[in-house]
Design a protein around this motif. Structure first.
Motif, PDB file in Angstrom:
ATOM      1  N   TRP A  17      41.883 -55.643 -36.783  1.00 50.69           N
ATOM      2  CA  TRP A  17      43.296 -55.541 -37.208  1.00 50.69           C
ATOM      3  C   TRP A  17      44.183 -56.391 -36.279  1.00 50.69           C
ATOM      4  N   GLU A 150      60.578 -46.502 -37.556  1.00 59.58           N
ATOM      5  CA  GLU A 150      59.528 -47.153 -38.337  1.00 59.58           C
ATOM      6  C   GLU A 150      58.251 -47.313 -37.506  1.00 59.58           C
ATOM      7  N   ASP A 185      53.605 -40.242 -43.226  1.00 56.96           N
ATOM      8  CA  ASP A 185      54.353 -41.351 -43.844  1.00 56.96           C
ATOM      9  C   ASP A 185      54.187 -42.618 -43.016  1.00 56.96           C
ATOM     10  N   ASN A 188      50.826 -44.039 -43.677  1.00 55.37           N
ATOM     11  CA  ASN A 188      50.830 -44.681 -45.001  1.00 55.37           C
ATOM     12  C   ASN A 188      51.524 -46.036 -44.949  1.00 55.37           C
ATOM     13  N   ARG A 189      52.629 -46.132 -44.209  1.00 56.38           N
ATOM     14  CA  ARG A 189      53.337 -47.423 -44.080  1.00 56.38           C
ATOM     15  C   ARG A 189      52.441 -48.441 -43.398  1.00 56.38           C
ATOM     16  N   GLN A 191      49.300 -48.652 -43.409  1.00 55.05           N
ATOM     17  CA  GLN A 191      48.209 -49.089 -44.297  1.00 55.05           C
ATOM     18  C   GLN A 191      48.655 -50.114 -45.337  1.00 55.05           C
ATOM     19  N   GLN A 192      49.971 -50.291 -45.489  1.00 52.76           N
ATOM     20  CA  GLN A 192      50.462 -51.324 -46.421  1.00 52.76           C
ATOM     21  C   GLN A 192      50.391 -52.717 -45.812  1.00 52.76           C
ATOM     22  N   ARG A 193      50.177 -52.817 -44.512  1.00 57.63           N
ATOM     23  CA  ARG A 193      50.140 -54.133 -43.865  1.00 57.63           C
ATOM     24  C   ARG A 193      48.863 -54.860 -44.266  1.00 57.63           C
ATOM     25  N   GLU A 194      49.010 -56.151 -44.567  1.00 61.90           N
ATOM     26  CA  GLU A 194      47.854 -56.942 -45.015  1.00 61.90           C
ATOM     27  C   GLU A 194      46.736 -56.913 -43.980  1.00 61.90           C
ATOM     28  N   CYS A 196      45.971 -54.708 -41.799  1.00 61.70           N
ATOM     29  CA  CYS A 196      45.286 -53.407 -41.802  1.00 61.70           C
ATOM     30  C   CYS A 196      44.347 -53.330 -42.994  1.00 61.70           C
ATOM     31  N   LYS A 197      44.838 -53.805 -44.153  1.00 60.52           N
ATOM     32  CA  LYS A 197      43.994 -53.765 -45.364  1.00 60.52           C
ATOM     33  C   LYS A 197      42.712 -54.563 -45.144  1.00 60.52           C
TER      34      LYS A 197
END
Ligand code: GSH
Length: 202
Positions: A17, A150, A185, A188-189, A191-194, A196-197
């Motif tokens: 990551w 955030e 939350d 979850n935020r 995990q939206q990062r490219e 991390c994906k």
């Protein structure tokens, strides 16, 4: 060239990551996550206690995921993903990096080890519940710290979020709770990062 010795679902995800966030080249060497391989002489030469991950940078070899993340930032990060060293913000950043691994991930890792080492009839619910309580206290601390924010440090994503992201991943997998919405939350935020994906697809 950085080589990350990886096994699916393990702390090598933090290292991958980090490289993805920095957009630096690296290669992944997937190793068998079996007790036999981790006890082998070949692997013990890389990690003396038989754990994953290991990082190789040309001839230099190191273990401990948090140390790898910091090494990569200091060597290849050009100041990205961490506050300026020697500042209170950097102190806070270090606090969350260390908390994520040495305090939060620790009881969760021990739950996994307990279940792996002992047959079901030998396992102690009391010991597992005590470790779950310690992990839950940590997620409560995270929940309170992340409310209204955030990221963990300042207004920007740092490697402390990478360190904590993996700890939340294993918390959800092995402990889980319906409370602590701010912590969930936040995870979850992240995990939206490219980056991390990508790490979680390897
Ligand atoms: N503090 C170490 C922990 C490493 C660790 O516990 N890795 C797990 C996989 S994520 C492992 O190899 N477990 C096997 C064992 O503990 O025997 C790090 O951050 O690298």
């Amino acid at each position: 060239m950085l080589t990350i010795y990886h096994a699916v679902g393990t702390r090598s995800l933090r290292v991958i990551w980090t490289c993805e966030e920095l957009k630096i080249p690296y290669q992944v060497e997937t190793i068998p996550f079996t007790a036999e391989y981790r006890a082998s002489q070949e692997w013990r030469k890389m990690n003396p206690v038989g754990k994953v991950p290991v990082l190789k940078d040309d001839d230099f070899i190191m273990f401990e995921s948090g140390a790898m993340v910091q090494y990569i930032l200091d060597r290849h990060g050009n100041g990205q993903l961490q506050p300026k060293p020697g500042t209170p913000e950097h102190g806070l950043y270090l606090q969350w990096c260390w908390f994520a691994e040495s305090t939060f991930a620790r009881p969760i890792g021990e739950i996994v080890n307990h279940r792996r080492v002992f047959e079901e009839h030998q396992q102690s619910d009391a010991a597992i519940n005590e470790m779950k309580d310690r992990a839950s206290l940590c997620v409560k601390a995270l929940d309170e710290a992340i409310e209204g924010r955030e990221f963990l440090v300042g207004n920007e994503f740092t490697a402390a979020d990478i360190m904590m992201g993996y700890s939340m991943f294993i918390f959800d997998k092995y402990v889980s709770s319906d409370h602590h919405n701010h912590a969930h939350d936040y995870w979850n935020r992240l995990q939206q990062r490219e980056a991390c994906k990508v790490a979680f697809t390897l």
